[in-house]
Scaffold this motif. Structure first.
Motif: not given
Length: 279
Positions: A120-130
């Motif tokens: 779930e990339p869109m639910k992953s905080r590391v992706v959100q922070k980027l």
């Protein structure tokens, strides 16, 4: 691989189809180019066409390289400069991005939060922070996050996000007030409609109904999907409306106008989507 022309003739196209019968990725790419199904115009589109569309497995080895490389996701230091240990005394948030195990473990400093959600990339905080800029756009990276106005939003959400007198008299006016959250721009300058454009992400902060409806209501409706909530009553920490007021985009200092769809970000997302395998 034989030379080819962008002006492919039918005979050449037939040869490409025959050459692709082996099923290798190389032949599949050749076939798609010859049939006009694959066009590579620049570095970004090359990543999409050759890797993402080709469903090439993204290895942890590549992800590890990204975490160690300055400017990998946009101008700024390498991720592991600030996040190299699960010990909060040695690393911000106790987040270790130097090992696969550390990435999967996530932040260890309270409040403990996972860095990624495998699959779930869109639910992953590391992706959100980027990808997610701090709001309002242009607010300083070091601007305080515990101001009366920001805490007012937090407390309102944690209390249930009700349409009460506090909301009408105190909370709602903040979105139309310049400098309310550290910028000369009022929130409704960019978020005043359910349509994108003119409102970014279709976020409407002009009314209680608009706020609670969330983002992408119009665009998602066309796809048969619900809007994306920006307020989760009783849970400010996980509400995008509050998160965007307090969480800076990574790497630290990246400009608000820098693109959020960096090719390496998409490759990291694909690794997560594929299961975030360490081996």
């Amino acid at each position: 691989m034989p030379a080819f022309s962008a002006e492919a003739q039918p005979v050449e196209q037939q040869a490409a189809v025959s050459a692709a019968e082996s099923g290798s990725l190389t032949h599949q790419m050749w076939r798609n180019i010859m049939l006009g199904n694959l066009k590579i115009e620049a570095d970004h589109t090359a990543v999409d066409a050759l890797i993402l569309q080709g469903n090439i497995p993204v290895t942890y080895e590549y992800v590890a390289t990204l975490m160690r490389t300055p400017n990998a996701f946009g101008e700024g230091p390498a991720c592991i400069v600030c996040h190299s240990s699960n010990d909060p005394k040695r690393s911000y948030r106790g987040l270790d991005l130097s090992t696969c195990e550390g990435i999967l473990r996530g932040a260890t400093e309270a409040p403990v939060k996972p860095a990624i959600v495998p699959g779930e990339p869109m639910k992953s905080r590391v992706v959100q922070k980027l990808r997610n800029n701090r709001m309002p756009l242009g607010v300083s990276f070091l601007a305080p996050i515990d101001t009366d106005t920001i805490n007012g939003i937090k407390n309102w959400i944690d209390a249930g996000a009700k349409e009460d007198d506090n909301f009408k008299n105190t909370i709602l006016p903040l979105f139309s007030t310049p400098k309310a959250f550290g910028s000369d721009v009022a929130c409704i300058s960019c978020h005043s409609s359910f349509r994108d454009p003119p409102s970014f992400h279709g976020v409407n902060l002009t009314s209680y109904k608009g706020i609670m409806k969330g983002a992408f209501s119009k665009s998602n409706a066309k796809l048969g999907k619900p809007p994306v909530p920006i307020v989760i009553p009783h849970d400010a920490a996980n509400s995008p409306l509050y998160q965007r007021l307090i969480e800076n985009r990574m790497p630290p200092g990246i400009g608000p106008n820098d693109e959020s769809d960096h090719p390496n970000t998409h490759l990291l997302m694909r690794w997560i989507e594929q299961g975030a395998w360490c081996k």
